[in-house]
Every structure is written in structure tokens, then in C-alpha cells.
Design an enzyme around this catalytic site. Structure first.
Site, mmCIF file in Angstrom:
data_model
loop_
_atom_site.group_PDB
_atom_site.id
_atom_site.type_symbol
_atom_site.label_atom_id
_atom_site.label_comp_id
_atom_site.label_asym_id
_atom_site.label_seq_id
_atom_site.Cartn_x
_atom_site.Cartn_y
_atom_site.Cartn_z
ATOM 1 N N ALA A 9 -1.541 27.171 -30.316
ATOM 2 C CA ALA A 9 -1.258 27.501 -28.907
ATOM 3 C C ALA A 9 -1.142 28.997 -28.700
ATOM 4 C CB ALA A 9 0.030 26.806 -28.469
ATOM 5 N N ALA A 10 -1.967 29.759 -29.434
ATOM 6 C CA ALA A 10 -1.849 31.219 -29.342
ATOM 7 C C ALA A 10 -2.810 31.821 -28.328
ATOM 8 C CB ALA A 10 -2.073 31.843 -30.712
ATOM 9 N N GLY A 11 -3.777 31.023 -27.887
ATOM 10 C CA GLY A 11 -4.804 31.539 -26.984
ATOM 11 C C GLY A 11 -4.207 32.025 -25.675
ATOM 12 N N ARG A 15 -8.580 31.987 -18.157
ATOM 13 C CA ARG A 15 -9.109 31.352 -16.943
ATOM 14 C C ARG A 15 -8.037 30.720 -16.058
ATOM 15 N NH1 ARG A 15 -13.561 27.752 -19.627
ATOM 16 N NH2 ARG A 15 -12.367 28.290 -21.492
ATOM 17 N N LYS A 22 -0.716 29.628 -20.877
ATOM 18 C CA LYS A 22 -1.403 28.396 -20.461
ATOM 19 C C LYS A 22 -0.643 27.127 -20.842
ATOM 20 C CE LYS A 22 -5.378 26.965 -22.494
ATOM 21 N NZ LYS A 22 -6.836 26.867 -22.660
ATOM 22 N N ASN A 169 -16.719 17.778 -31.634
ATOM 23 C CA ASN A 169 -15.440 18.008 -32.310
ATOM 24 C C ASN A 169 -14.346 18.082 -31.260
ATOM 25 O OD1 ASN A 169 -13.294 18.983 -33.803
ATOM 26 N ND2 ASN A 169 -14.098 21.083 -33.911
ATOM 27 N N ASN A 227 -8.410 24.416 -19.222
ATOM 28 C CA ASN A 227 -8.720 25.847 -19.286
ATOM 29 C C ASN A 227 -8.504 26.560 -17.961
ATOM 30 O OD1 ASN A 227 -9.738 25.902 -22.069
ATOM 31 N ND2 ASN A 227 -11.317 24.559 -21.240
ATOM 32 N N TYR A 365 26.749 16.393 8.320
ATOM 33 C CA TYR A 365 26.717 17.210 7.109
ATOM 34 C C TYR A 365 28.056 17.038 6.405
ATOM 35 C CZ TYR A 365 27.321 20.914 3.817
ATOM 36 O OH TYR A 365 27.594 21.571 2.647
ATOM 37 N N ASN A 385 32.968 23.455 5.427
ATOM 38 C CA ASN A 385 33.455 23.661 4.055
ATOM 39 C C ASN A 385 33.399 25.109 3.611
ATOM 40 O OD1 ASN A 385 30.638 23.469 4.165
ATOM 41 N ND2 ASN A 385 30.497 22.934 2.001
HETATM 42 C C1 UD1 Z 1 -12.600 24.590 -30.525
HETATM 43 C C2 UD1 Z 1 -13.483 24.224 -31.703
HETATM 44 C C3 UD1 Z 1 -14.647 23.348 -31.221
HETATM 45 C C4 UD1 Z 1 -14.103 22.121 -30.494
HETATM 46 C C5 UD1 Z 1 -13.133 22.536 -29.387
HETATM 47 C C6 UD1 Z 1 -12.454 21.323 -28.840
HETATM 48 C C7 UD1 Z 1 -13.338 26.167 -33.160
HETATM 49 C C8 UD1 Z 1 -13.988 27.371 -33.675
HETATM 50 N N1 UD1 Z 1 -14.011 25.433 -32.276
HETATM 51 O O1 UD1 Z 1 -13.384 25.392 -29.681
HETATM 52 O O2 UD1 Z 1 -15.426 22.927 -32.309
HETATM 53 O O3 UD1 Z 1 -15.150 21.376 -29.959
HETATM 54 O O4 UD1 Z 1 -12.115 23.418 -29.904
HETATM 55 O O5 UD1 Z 1 -11.682 21.665 -27.715
HETATM 56 O O6 UD1 Z 1 -12.208 25.861 -33.559
HETATM 57 N N2 UD1 Z 1 -6.231 29.227 -30.822
HETATM 58 C C9 UD1 Z 1 -5.261 29.967 -31.447
HETATM 59 N N3 UD1 Z 1 -5.580 31.132 -32.038
HETATM 60 C C10 UD1 Z 1 -6.858 31.602 -32.071
HETATM 61 C C11 UD1 Z 1 -7.862 30.849 -31.430
HETATM 62 C C12 UD1 Z 1 -7.524 29.663 -30.816
HETATM 63 O O7 UD1 Z 1 -4.089 29.576 -31.461
HETATM 64 O O8 UD1 Z 1 -7.069 32.666 -32.662
HETATM 65 C C13 UD1 Z 1 -5.860 27.979 -30.184
HETATM 66 C C14 UD1 Z 1 -6.088 27.997 -28.683
HETATM 67 O O9 UD1 Z 1 -4.914 28.423 -28.020
HETATM 68 C C15 UD1 Z 1 -6.416 26.549 -28.393
HETATM 69 C C16 UD1 Z 1 -7.070 26.056 -29.674
HETATM 70 O O10 UD1 Z 1 -6.700 26.970 -30.687
HETATM 71 O O11 UD1 Z 1 -5.255 25.789 -28.169
HETATM 72 C C17 UD1 Z 1 -8.588 25.981 -29.557
HETATM 73 O O12 UD1 Z 1 -9.087 27.272 -29.327
HETATM 74 P P1 UD1 Z 1 -10.274 27.533 -28.305
HETATM 75 O O13 UD1 Z 1 -10.530 28.977 -28.260
HETATM 76 O O14 UD1 Z 1 -10.002 26.831 -27.033
HETATM 77 O O15 UD1 Z 1 -11.450 26.840 -29.084
HETATM 78 P P2 UD1 Z 1 -12.779 26.282 -28.447
HETATM 79 O O16 UD1 Z 1 -13.724 27.403 -28.238
HETATM 80 O O17 UD1 Z 1 -12.480 25.416 -27.316
HETATM 81 CA CA CA Z 2 -10.677 24.983 -25.856
#
Ligand code: UD1
Ligand code: CA
Length: 457
Positions: A9-11, A15, A22, A169, A227, A365, A385
Site C-alpha cells: 500500500a505504498a503507491g 489518479r 488512496k 494476474n 485507481n 427541542y 439549556n
Molecule cells: C500489478 C502487477 C500486474 C497485475 C496488477 C493487478 C506488477 C509489476 N504488476 O500491476 O501484473 O496485473 O498489479 O492489479 O506487480 N506498490 C507498492 N510499492 C511500489 C509499487 C506498488 O507498495 O513500489 C503497491 C501499490 O500501492 C499497489 C500494489 O502495490 O497497492 C500494486 O501496484 P501497482 O502500481 O498498482 O501495480 P500495477 O501496475 O497495477
Molecule cells: Ca494497480
């Protein structure tokens, strides 16, 4: 075999166009990452690690104490993110679920099923996959001629032939802990995005002759990622449908479920009917045989059995059995109503305790008050009151009768069985069984009206 979970959950969630990370955006009353956490827990994960980055302190603050937080300072990819849990899970001997914080609909059943297949097949890595009509944006599952899992290729790195694959995936995996972090360290960011890809681990393991597995057929709804805000709304809708369906299966009637919004964790007893336009939030608990709505909002309240609530708002209060609320009541936090209480139209209550069988039927009231049993509070009664600085208490004892349009200037007490005259401004206590009247004495001036008319002619 013990099970752990790591939630990525680091992303940044660019968007979402938000100041809030997020994964903290709410879906049916709780942050989306909390749904993922609940699923992981229900699937049997003992320890759960959340990898945070953007807004990490905020995310950490929103989690309960049973979760371990690790920071990923630079978002170098999903494999790098998982690697941040290496220290925490260094000595862990078991399986590790890897989940994304932005897929709130993932179910515990799917995680259990994947874990079971993972264990039965003796795989080192198992990936959950889904068939999508439009697989655009997802990593593609590549299988060999015999249908065996070979590798996962990201959209941006895929050749035209690989892009044809409709099996994707989901980003949800189960790994054997043994050797996992050593293997992650072998991955290279030589790909279109220059990131450390977690899905590359499948190909790596396969090359090392280790067993890998794919569990196919995940419900596309479950793996829906959030997203942007329109996907957030879709996730809310899907989660809401799931919550409503569970409640209906348990014996709750919903006249029009699509217009009923119920938070995760709300409990409703059987034979209760929820009418359209109703929103039930927080940890609300509603008993059996109630009728709630239409057009009502109930927030963190406890409602007994056989209660009706029409076109009203109730927040953080207790409503006893066989009570009737509304239409158009506003019950603010801190009210405790005993059984058989009636609160009627255009009545506002705040921090009030009300005894059994008492009625506040119209246009009142009442705040910071304690009202006894079988009291009648006449139309238009107001508790005064607040003196501009402090709030003061009003006490009305059992069987009292408050005449219409009474002002009760607190602190004040109306004794047992006492009556206040309509239109009185009561500033002094009224003893038990007394009548308290405080209003100008009426004077009639004979023929005044007729004279006025003739003057005006
Ligand atoms: C990823 C998968 C893809 C899959 C999809 C499903 C990879 C390279 N690709 O792509 O095959 O179909 O998920 O939704 O893994 N995150 C971090 N740190 C990072 C990067 C990501 O914590 O450095 C977290 C994001 O916050 C997110 C999750 O990992 O919760 C997935 O990352 P995201 O960038 O959304 O991967 P996708 O491009 O969607
Ligand atoms: Ca994603």
C-alpha cells in the site's frame, strides 16, 4: 502451517487527485485497506504487515494495533515493496499471502481457496488469476502448450502474441516464506518501467525448477482495483450489494436494495424492513421486527426490537424496544431512550435520557435533560439549556405533564406528576404534583376589535 500476510500500500494513487492516501479512501464506512485486512484475517493470517510509503504515517495511524507497519521510502516496484517485509518476516516459517491495499473486494473465501491449492500442490509461489474480456493494463498470465504456468508479463513489456492472453494476474499471491526474500533480491529492474516486478518471481522460480501454481477463475468483481474516484464509486456499489445480499439472506427485507446504503459491520435482526432511501452507518446495531425508513440516516446507533424510524436522523444513541421515531426527528449523540417512547415530527433531542412510555410528539427541542417515565412533553416545548457560556440540565420526573409551548430554563426540575401551564417559561423548580404557570395573565378588552374596524373605515 502458519499464514502471514503482506499488504502492499505504498503507491501514491495519483489518479485519486487527493490529499488522502488512496488506501484510506472509504468503502462502505471503512478505509479500503481495512477491507483487505479483514479478508486476510478471516483467511487465517496471524500476522499482517502493511507496506506504506506515500502518506505512510497517516495510513499507519488508521490501522489497529494488531498490524505491523513497514515503510517503503522509494516506490521502486512491487517486488521491492514486498522486500521491505524481509526483516519482519525473516524468521517466519510458513506461507505468506501478498495482497494489494487498493482491491477492497477481495474475499476471504478466494484467499482460502488459493492457499489450499498452494499447499496441496506444494508450490513455492501461487498466483490468483482471472479471465477478463478486457485485460488491458494488467499483467498477462503466460502458459506453456500443456497449460502450465510459465511466467507473467506486464502489459508494457508484452509482445503482441502475449497481449492476446485474457487471463490476468490479479496481483494476489501466496508464497512459501522459505527462500522468498533471498529470491526477491535476485530480481532485476530491466523492464519497460525500470521497476522491480514481483510477478517476475514466477518466471525466476520456474527457471530454478521450483514448483509454481496458478489458481484461475477469480471473480472479476473481487479483484477490481481502485485507481480513481469513479472506480471508488464502483467498488462501493459492489461492496454495498454484497452487504445487502448477506443481510437479506439473514432475514432482513429491503424494499429496494439499490437505494439502501449500509456500512460494513452493521447488524440488523430478522424481519426488520428497510425502506428506500435509507443510510445505515458506523457500528449500528438494529434489532428484530423494526421498520427503518424511508429516507432515514442511522449512524452508530443501537436500536432495539419493533422500532419504527421514519424520515429521521439518529446518531450515536440508544433507542429502546417498541419505540416510534419520526417522521422528521433528529436524535443527536448521547440520547438513551427506554422502551415504548414516541418521538414525533420536528423534534430534536441531544444528550437526553427518556423513560419508558414517554412521548415527545411534536415540534420540540430537548437537550441535556433527563425525562422520566410516562411523561407527556407538549408540542413546542423547548429546554433552554445554554446560557451563552455553559450547558445546564433539565429534569422532568415520572408522570409529569409539560404543557404546550413551555420553555424550561435550565437548570430546572419538574417534579413527579407536576404540570406546567401551556406557554409557561419555567425558571424555578416545580414541586411534585404542583402546577407551574408562568405567563402573563390574560386581559380581555370589550369591543376593542369592533372599534378598531370602524376607526379604519
Ligand atoms: C500489478 C502487477 C500486474 C497485475 C496488477 C493487478 C506488477 C509489476 N504488476 O500491476 O501484473 O496485473 O498489479 O492489479 O506487480 N506498490 C507498492 N510499492 C511500489 C509499487 C506498488 O507498495 O513500489 C503497491 C501499490 O500501492 C499497489 C500494489 O502495490 O497497492 C500494486 O501496484 P501497482 O502500481 O498498482 O501495480 P500495477 O501496475 O497495477
Ligand atoms: Ca494497480
Amino acid at each position: 502451517m502458519p499464514l502471514a500476510a503482506v499488504i502492499l500500500a505504498a503507491g501514491k494513487g495519483t489518479r485519486m487527485k487527493s490529499d488522502l492516501p488512496k488506501v484510506l479512501h472509504g468503502v462502505c464506512g471503512i478505509p479500503m485497506v481495512s477491507h483487505v485486512l479483514n479478508a486476510a484475517r478471516e483467511a487465517g493470517s496471524e500476522n499482517i504487515i502493511v507496506v506504506v510509503g506515500f502518506g505512510g504515517d497517516q495510513v499507519a495511524g488508521a490501522m489497529d494495533g494488531r498490524v505491523e507497519i513497514v515503510f517503503q521510502h522509494d516506490q521502486l516496484g512491487t517486488a521491492h515493496a514486498l522486500h521491505q517485509a524481509a526483516t519482519s518476516l525473516g524468521g517466519f516459517d510458513g506461507d505468506i499471502l501478498v495482497l494489494c491495499g487498493d482491491t477492497p473486494l477481495v474475499s476471504a473465501q478466494s484467499l482460502k481457496k488459493m492457499t489450499a491449492v498452494h499447499r496441496e500442490s506444494g508450490a513455492c509461489a501461487t498466483v490468483l488469476t482471472a479471465q477478463l474480456d478486457n485485460p488491458s493494463g494488467y499483467g498477462r498470465i503466460i502458459r506453456d502448450g500443456d497449460g502450465r504456468l510459465l511466467k507473467i508479463v506486464e502489459q508494457k513489456d508484452a509482445c503482441p502474441e502475449e497481449l492476446q492472453a485474457k487471463e490476468i494476474n490479479t496481483g494476489i499471491y501466496c508464497f512459501r516464506a522459505e527462500g522468498l526474500f533471498q529470491s526477491l533480491a535476485l530480481l532485476k529492474p530491466d523492464n519497460a518501467q525500470g521497476e522491480y516486478y514481483l510477478p517476475d518471481l514466477i518466471g525466476l522460480y520456474k527457471g530454478q525448477g521450483k514448483r509454481v501454481a496458478a489458481v484461475s477463475g477469480a471473480d472479476p468483481v473481487e479483484i477490481m482495483g481502485v485507481n480513481d474516484r469513479s472506480q471508488l464509486a464502483l467498488a462501493r456499489e459492489a461492496m454495498g450489494q454484497r452487504i445487502n445480499a448477506e443481510l437479506m439472506l439473514a432475514g432482513v427485507t429491503m424494499v429496494d436494495p439499490s437505494s439502501v446504503y449500509i456500512d460494513t459491520g452493521v447488524k440488523i435482526g430478522r424481519d426488520t424492513v428497510i425502506y428506500p432511501g435509507t443510510v445505515i452507518q458506523g457500528g449500528t446495531v438494529i434489532g428484530e421486527g423494526c421498520a427503518i425508513g424511508p429516507f432515514s440516516q442511522v449512524i452508530s446507533a443501537r436500536i432495539g426490537d419493533n422500532v419504527t424510524v421514519r424520515q429521521s436522523v439518529i446518531e450515536d444513541s440508544d433507542i429502546g424496544n417498541d419505540s416510534a421515531i419520526g417522521p422528521y426527528s433528529y436524535i443527536r449523540p448521547g440520547c438513551v431512550l427506554d422502551g415504548q417512547v414516541k418521538v414525533g415530527d420536528f423534534v430534536e433531542l441531544k444528550k437526553v435520557k427518556i423513560g419508558r412510555g414517554t412521548k415527545v410528539p411534536h415540534l420540540s427541542y430537548v437537550g441535556d435533560a433527563e425525562i422520566g417515565e410516562k411523561v407527556n412533553v407538549g408540542a413546542g416545548t423547548i429546554t433552554c439549556n445554554y446560557d451563552g457560556e455553559k450547558k445546564w440540565a433539565t429534569v422532568v420526573e415520572d408522570n409529569a405533564f409539560i404543557g404546550s409551548n413551555t420553555n424550561l430554563v435550565a437548570p430546572v426540575r419538574v417534579g413527579r406528576g407536576a404540570i406546567t401551564g401551556a406557554g409557561s417559561t419555567i425558571t424555578k423548580d416545580v414541586p411534585d404534583d404542583a402546577l407551574g404557570v408562568a405567563r402573563g395573565v390574560q386581559k380581555n378588552i370589550p369591543n376593542w376589535s369592533r372599534k378598531k374596524m370602524s376607526r379604519e373605515k
